[in-house]
Design an enzyme around this catalytic site. Structure first.
Site, PDB file in Angstrom:
ATOM      1  N   SER A   1      -0.610 -26.419  47.052  1.00  0.00           N
ATOM      2  CA  SER A   1       0.057 -25.677  45.983  1.00  0.00           C
ATOM      3  C   SER A   1      -0.370 -24.221  46.047  1.00  0.00           C
ATOM      4  CB  SER A   1      -0.338 -26.260  44.620  1.00  0.00           C
ATOM      5  OG  SER A   1       0.087 -25.430  43.555  1.00  0.00           O
TER       6      SER A   1
ATOM      7  N   TYR B   1      -6.167 -29.136  37.992  1.00  0.00           N
ATOM      8  CA  TYR B   1      -5.210 -29.104  39.102  1.00  0.00           C
ATOM      9  C   TYR B   1      -5.628 -28.071  40.147  1.00  0.00           C
ATOM     10  CZ  TYR B   1      -0.704 -28.717  41.511  1.00  0.00           C
ATOM     11  OH  TYR B   1       0.295 -28.696  42.459  1.00  0.00           O
TER      12      TYR B   1
END
Length: 340
Positions: A215, A228
């Site tokens: 990501s 995250y």
């Protein structure tokens, strides 16, 4: 443990193209005596596929995959988290590129439906897996060994987001993000890497790939989303470390760091999607609706849109075709995150 990966490796080396090695009850026309690592692949160069071979007490049919001009064509690939979102887009694109694709997901029914949609038997194969559970991942590797004898591309895509302030988030949510986004990548690399290493023992010049779908939050911090971002930063550390080790087995290990995939369930799910989570957590100042949150994030991207499946697919194709690249994190962010 079977001889299938080593048999597959022999044909990869001899023919220079992907094959499928599956158990057979037919009478063999080729028999391998002695250790497979001592078999000369030159004896197989003129072999016409399909062919039935015997290795020890085991009999296999070796059959061709689809052919094409690109390196990706015909490869056997695994996509975890393949039933929806980025994973489903990746699986579809790989099938369209001529790959045989394992669609692996915790949602077994969803994986089966997606595999059937993509073409079913001979094109896509569903696997139910919990990537955070080692026994489940080991069973997935065993099923791949049984069905195709090995593989060429692992796309570790499964992931979750649990946004929240460090001052308020439950430790259980933090641990869950770590298990799915970080520990699971270790487990997938461990068990599929073992399979790739065995295959490499008889095909030392055949390169394979493990790709983590990371990501942009693995490249820059993310406010009120530490669980995250932290797991994704850690994932890049694993990519670099695994790359140093796995190169000895002909495996390139890289990451792709996409921008936000606004159209997928990760963002758009009406109950657990990030638009809802970020709205409820107050991450976007002044936002009163989901539309406000989406507009806020789109404005951050120079190209003024979220990432799409085709963007990630092109990065996968590049990584597979670029033989001189490992341990890298490739940003696909529309310019939102730039490497320095």
């Amino acid at each position: 443990m079977s001889n299938a990966p080593e048999v597959r490796g022999l044909f990869l080396k001899a023919l220079g193209r992907p094959v499928i090695v599956a158990p057979s009850t037919a009478e063999p026309t080729v028999t391998f005596d002695g250790p497979l690592t001592e078999v000369c692949p030159c004896s197989l160069k003129e072999t016409e596929l399909p062919v039935v071979v015997r290795a020890g007490e085991e009999t296999y049919e070796v059959r061709p995959t689809r052919t094409g001009e690109r390196t990706i064509n015909g490869r056997v690939a695994l996509v975890t988290g393949g039933a929806q979102g980025f994973g489903a887009e990746i699986a579809r694109g790989l099938v369209e590129a001529g790959c045989f694709v394992y669609v692996a997901d915790l949602n077994g029914e969803g994986a089966a439906a997606k595999a059937a949609e993509l073409g079913g038997e001979g094109v896509a194969h569903p696997i139910t897996v919990n990537v955070a559970d080692e026994d489940s991942v080991a069973a997935m590797a065993a099923e791949i060994e049984r069905v195709t004898g090995g593989l060429d591309l692992v796309v570790s895509n499964a992931g979750i987001v649990r946004a929240g302030s460090v001052l308020e988030q439950d430790a259980s949510a933090f641990r869950l993000s770590t298990d799915i986004n970080y520990v699971a990548f270790f487990l997938v690399t461990k068990h599929l890497g073992q399979l790739l290493a065995r295959q490499h023992s008889t095909a030392p010049e055949w390169l394979t790939d493990i790709i983590q779908i990371n990501s942009k939050s693995g490249l820059v911090g993310s406010n009120k989303n530490a669980a995250y971002a932290g797991s994704k930063f850690g994932g890049i550390g694993l990519v670099q470390s695994f790359a140093l080790e796995m190169v000895a087995h002909g495996v390139k290990v890289n990451a792709i760091c996409p921008g936000n995939f606004y159209d997928g369930p990760l963002w758009s799910d009406p109950d657990r999607g990030l638009f809802v989570q970020y709205l409820n957590s107050g991450k976007v100042p002044g936002a009163k609706t989901v539309a406000d949150v989406k507009e806020f994030y789109e404005a951050k991207v120079p190209m003024r849109r979220g990432a799409q499946g085709i963007d990630v697919l092109r990065a996968i194709f590049y990584i597979v075709e670029q033989e001189y690249e490992t341990g890298q994190a490739v940003p696909v962010t529309g310019g939102q995150v730039m490497l320095s």
